[in-house]
Design a protein around this motif. Sequence first.
Motif, short mmCIF file in Angstrom:
data_model
loop_
_atom_site.label_atom_id
_atom_site.label_comp_id
_atom_site.label_asym_id
_atom_site.label_seq_id
_atom_site.Cartn_x
_atom_site.Cartn_y
_atom_site.Cartn_z
N ASN A 23 0.83 -1.21 0.00
CA ASN A 23 0.00 0.00 0.00
C ASN A 23 0.86 1.26 0.00
O ASN A 23 0.94 1.98 1.00
CB ASN A 23 -0.92 0.01 1.21
N GLY A 24 1.50 1.54 -1.09
CA GLY A 24 2.29 2.77 -1.17
C GLY A 24 3.68 2.60 -0.61
O GLY A 24 4.26 1.52 -0.63
N LYS A 25 4.22 3.73 -0.05
CA LYS A 25 5.60 3.74 0.40
C LYS A 25 5.70 4.18 1.87
O LYS A 25 4.87 4.93 2.37
CB LYS A 25 6.43 4.69 -0.47
N VAL A 26 6.75 3.71 2.50
CA VAL A 26 7.02 4.05 3.89
C VAL A 26 7.49 5.50 3.98
O VAL A 26 8.24 5.98 3.13
CB VAL A 26 8.09 3.11 4.46
N GLU A 27 7.03 6.20 5.01
CA GLU A 27 7.47 7.56 5.27
C GLU A 27 8.18 7.64 6.61
O GLU A 27 7.96 6.82 7.50
CB GLU A 27 6.29 8.53 5.26
N LYS A 28 9.03 8.67 6.73
CA LYS A 28 9.75 8.92 7.98
C LYS A 28 9.35 10.29 8.52
O LYS A 28 9.39 11.28 7.80
CB LYS A 28 11.26 8.88 7.73
N ILE A 29 8.95 10.32 9.80
CA ILE A 29 8.61 11.57 10.47
C ILE A 29 9.23 11.55 11.86
O ILE A 29 9.80 10.54 12.29
CB ILE A 29 7.08 11.78 10.58
N LYS A 30 9.11 12.67 12.57
CA LYS A 30 9.54 12.73 13.97
C LYS A 30 8.31 12.69 14.88
O LYS A 30 7.36 13.44 14.68
CB LYS A 30 10.30 14.03 14.23
N VAL A 31 8.34 11.79 15.86
CA VAL A 31 7.29 11.73 16.87
C VAL A 31 7.99 11.58 18.22
O VAL A 31 8.83 10.69 18.40
CB VAL A 31 6.34 10.54 16.64
N SER A 32 7.64 12.46 19.15
CA SER A 32 8.28 12.47 20.47
C SER A 32 9.80 12.53 20.34
O SER A 32 10.53 11.90 21.12
CB SER A 32 7.86 11.23 21.27
N GLY A 33 10.26 13.26 19.34
CA GLY A 33 11.69 13.45 19.14
C GLY A 33 12.41 12.29 18.53
O GLY A 33 13.64 12.31 18.41
N ARG A 34 11.68 11.27 18.09
CA ARG A 34 12.31 10.06 17.56
C ARG A 34 11.92 9.86 16.10
O ARG A 34 10.78 10.12 15.68
CB ARG A 34 11.87 8.82 18.37
N SER A 35 12.88 9.36 15.32
CA SER A 35 12.60 9.00 13.93
C SER A 35 11.58 7.88 13.91
O SER A 35 11.76 6.86 14.58
CB SER A 35 13.88 8.57 13.22
N THR A 36 10.53 8.08 13.14
CA THR A 36 9.39 7.16 13.15
C THR A 36 9.04 6.78 11.73
O THR A 36 8.93 7.63 10.85
CB THR A 36 8.17 7.85 13.81
N TYR A 37 8.88 5.48 11.50
CA TYR A 37 8.54 4.97 10.18
C TYR A 37 7.13 4.40 10.20
O TYR A 37 6.75 3.69 11.14
CB TYR A 37 9.55 3.89 9.76
N PHE A 38 6.38 4.70 9.15
CA PHE A 38 5.00 4.22 9.07
C PHE A 38 4.56 4.26 7.61
O PHE A 38 5.22 4.84 6.75
CB PHE A 38 4.08 5.08 9.94
N CYS A 39 3.42 3.63 7.34
CA CYS A 39 2.82 3.67 6.02
C CYS A 39 1.58 4.57 6.08
O CYS A 39 0.62 4.23 6.77
CB CYS A 39 2.43 2.28 5.54
N PRO A 40 1.58 5.71 5.40
CA PRO A 40 0.43 6.62 5.48
C PRO A 40 -0.84 6.05 4.88
O PRO A 40 -1.95 6.53 5.17
CB PRO A 40 0.92 7.86 4.71
#
Length: 260
Positions: free
Chosen positions: A237-254
């Motif tokens: 289902n698409g591509k993995v994205e990287k964001i910051k959550v609680s100051g930590r690098s976070t990977y998820f699928c939007p």
Amino acid sequence: MPELPEVTYYKKYVDATALHQEIVAVHVDDPKIAQASEKDFKEALLQQKLEKSLRHGKYVLLTLSNNKILIFHFGMSGSFEYLKHDELPKYAYFTLIFSDNSRLCFTCPRKFGKVFLAESIEAFKKEHNLGIDAMDLDFNTFKNLLSGKKGSIKGALLDQHLIAGIGNMYADEMLFQTKIHPKTSIDKLSESTIKALFKSMHPVLKTVINSQSQDEPLPKDYLTPHRKPDAPCPNGNGKVEKIKVSGRSTYFCPECQKEK
């Protein structure tokens, strides 16, 4: 950073190598890592045996024959190496030498690990305000821990004062498996969603533990092997994205984990 599954491996490693051996020398080679003086470590450890081990959260706790506790936290890069020769690893900053001249080295290239002494396991857990171990949680306890909390669910999973043992990588995995966006506010989670998240916790951790102990790949529907931006979603289902959550690098699928 070593999380609960990796620390479980380190506990088993000590069990298989160094347990029940008499300590005849202690080398403390970096005061930043050692949370007591070399004198205190020697007074507590010399002529003692490592009688039993426990893992709590991200810590390995070793009970000595005098009932004192030797505790390791692995920071970003810590690990154990058990050797039967005199040549020490490059980054060995804390070493136990046993009566047969074998040695257990705590290596830590980035020097974020810690070695502690404590009078008891419970005293150490209280002093460091450690939450319940993730593997000991039941649903009602998990639900109560989240009750009244604010902030993101990712942040709560990482809070070692609430739940000990879950780190960045496997928090992402649990959220991916339950299709929860990592920024989701705790107070927006329904009881059924909290239950689904709880139900993912132990299976994810056990799957990773088994994967590491048997040197086998993780299941194809796991996010962990795809932790880089624009990697294909394991569900297609698409591509993995990287964001910051609680100051930590976070990977998820939007696509799989819709923000609400």
